[in-house]
Write an enzyme that holds these catalytic residues in place. Structure first.
Site, mmCIF file in Angstrom:
data_model
loop_
_atom_site.group_PDB
_atom_site.id
_atom_site.type_symbol
_atom_site.label_atom_id
_atom_site.label_comp_id
_atom_site.label_asym_id
_atom_site.label_seq_id
_atom_site.Cartn_x
_atom_site.Cartn_y
_atom_site.Cartn_z
ATOM 1 N N TYR A 70 2.571 4.573 14.566
ATOM 2 C CA TYR A 70 3.123 4.735 13.226
ATOM 3 C C TYR A 70 4.059 5.940 13.186
ATOM 4 C CZ TYR A 70 3.268 5.610 8.166
ATOM 5 O OH TYR A 70 3.677 5.837 6.878
ATOM 6 N N VAL B 232 0.296 9.088 0.789
ATOM 7 C CA VAL B 232 0.501 8.549 -0.554
ATOM 8 C C VAL B 232 -0.661 7.623 -0.900
ATOM 9 C CG1 VAL B 232 2.083 7.307 -2.065
ATOM 10 C CG2 VAL B 232 2.988 8.623 -0.136
ATOM 11 N N CYS C 55 10.449 -12.786 1.225
ATOM 12 C CA CYS C 55 11.181 -12.405 2.428
ATOM 13 C C CYS C 55 10.289 -11.572 3.343
ATOM 14 C CB CYS C 55 12.427 -11.606 2.067
ATOM 15 S SG CYS C 55 13.428 -11.113 3.488
ATOM 16 N N ASP C 56 10.250 -11.952 4.610
ATOM 17 C CA ASP C 56 9.553 -11.216 5.651
ATOM 18 C C ASP C 56 10.603 -10.455 6.446
ATOM 19 O OD1 ASP C 56 8.196 -10.313 7.912
ATOM 20 O OD2 ASP C 56 7.063 -12.173 8.183
#
Length: 261
Positions: free
Chosen positions: A151, A186, A63-64
Site C-alpha cells: 500500500y 481516515v 466503472c471498475d
C-alpha cells in the site's frame, strides 16, 4: 478557479473519501460524475445530490478502474453528457497486503489508466480545455506505514507519477495541473477493516493501532476541504499536500522543472 459549471469525475465516488469529494465539488457548483463498482451506493448518492438543488448535476456510471475500456467509456459518456471534463479525482483505492497484486492494480495501474483516459478529453493538445487532476495518495506514500508495504509503495508511486505528469504538462502544454493529496489515517471502511487486510503483516497490527492512537484519525470531510484547495488554487501544480489531525503542509520536494539546457 471557480467550480461553478465545471465538470468533475470522481473514481471510488460512492463512499468514504470519494463520497466526501463528490459532495464538496457538487455543493461548490460543479457537475459531478460518480464512478464506482458499487452501483447501489453510487445511484443513492447521485439521487441525494440531485435532490439537493433540483438539478441533474450528478451522474452515476458503473466503472471498475482496472478496466481501461470501462474508464474510456465513462469519460466519453461524461464528455457527451456535460460537454467536457475539467477535473479528475483519481480516488479509487484499496488496502490489501494479502492480495497485493490487486492493490497495485487498483491503486497504481488504475490511476495511470484513468489519467491517460482523461487526457484524451482534457488535454489542450487534444482540443480539451485543460483543468486539474488530483490523485488520492497517502501520508504512507511519504512516511511508509510499517504494516502496509505494498500500500505504501503504491501511494509513493502515484505521488511520483503526479509530479512527473505535472512537469510533462508544463513542458508540452497539456494545460492540466497534477497534484497528490496525502491524508493520514481516515475514518473509512478501509480503516475499519484494516486488521483483516494485513496478510503476513498482521503481527504488526498492534503497532499500527498505536500509531492511530498517537496521531489520531481524520474525517473524510476534512480531507475533502484539502481537495478543494488543490482544485481551486491555480498556483498548485506538482504538489503533495499532507494532511493530518494536527494540520496540513506541502511536502518539500525538489522543483519539478527539469533543467533542459
Amino acid at each position: 478557479m471557480s467550480l461553478k459549471g465545471k465538470v468533475a469525475v470522481v473514481t471510488g465516488a460512492a463512499a468514504g473519501i470519494g463520497k466526501a469529494f463528490s459532495e464538496i465539488l457538487f455543493r461548490n457548483g460543479a457537475k459531478v460524475v460518480l464512478l464506482d463498482v458499487n452501483a447501489d451506493a453510487g445511484r443513492t448518492l447521485m439521487e441525494a445530490l440531485n435532490k439537493e438543488d433540483g438539478q441533474e448535476r450528478a451522474l452515476f456510471l458503473s466503472c471498475d478502474v482496472q478496466s481501461e475500456e470501462q474508464l474510456k467509456a465513462a469519460f466519453k459518456t461524461t464528455a457527451d453528457t456535460f460537454g467536457g471534463i475539467d477535473i479528475l479525482c483519481n480516488n479509487a483505492g484499496i488496502l490489501n497486503e494479502d492480495d497485493w497484486q490487486l492493490t497495485v492494480a487498483i491503486n497504481l495501474v488504475g490511476v495511470i489508466k484513468g489519467t491517460y483516459a482523461a487526457l484524451e478529453h482534457m488535454s489542450k493538445l487534444n482540443g480539451g480545455q485543460g483543468g486539474v487532476v488530483v490523485t488520492t495518495a497517502s501520508m504512507a506514500g511519504i512516511k511508509p506505514l510499517l504494516s502496509c508495504p505494498v500500500y505504501s509503495a503504491t501511494k509513493s508511486a502515484v505521488i511520483g507519477f503526479s509530479r512527473a505528469m505535472a512537469s510533462a504538462s508544463s513542458v508540452v502544454g497539456f494545460g492540466i495541473r497534477f497534484n497528490a493529496l496525502c491524508p493520514a489515517l481516515v475514518q473509512t471502511e478501509l480503516l475499519a477493516s484494516l486488521s483483516a487486510k494485513l496478510g503476513q503483516f498482521t503481527i504488526l497490527e498492534e503497532a499500527t493501532r498505536q500509531l492511530m492512537d498517537k496521531h489520531g484519525v481524520l474525517s473524510a470531510s476534512e480531507v475533502a476541504e484539502c481537495l478543494l484547495e488543490l482544485v481551486t488554487d491555480e498556483s498548485k501544480n506538482g504538489e503533495a499536500l499532507m494532511v493530518s489531525p494536527k494540520g496540513k503542509m506541502y511536502a518539500a520536494f525538489p522543483s519539478i522543472q527539469m533543467d533542459l539546457k
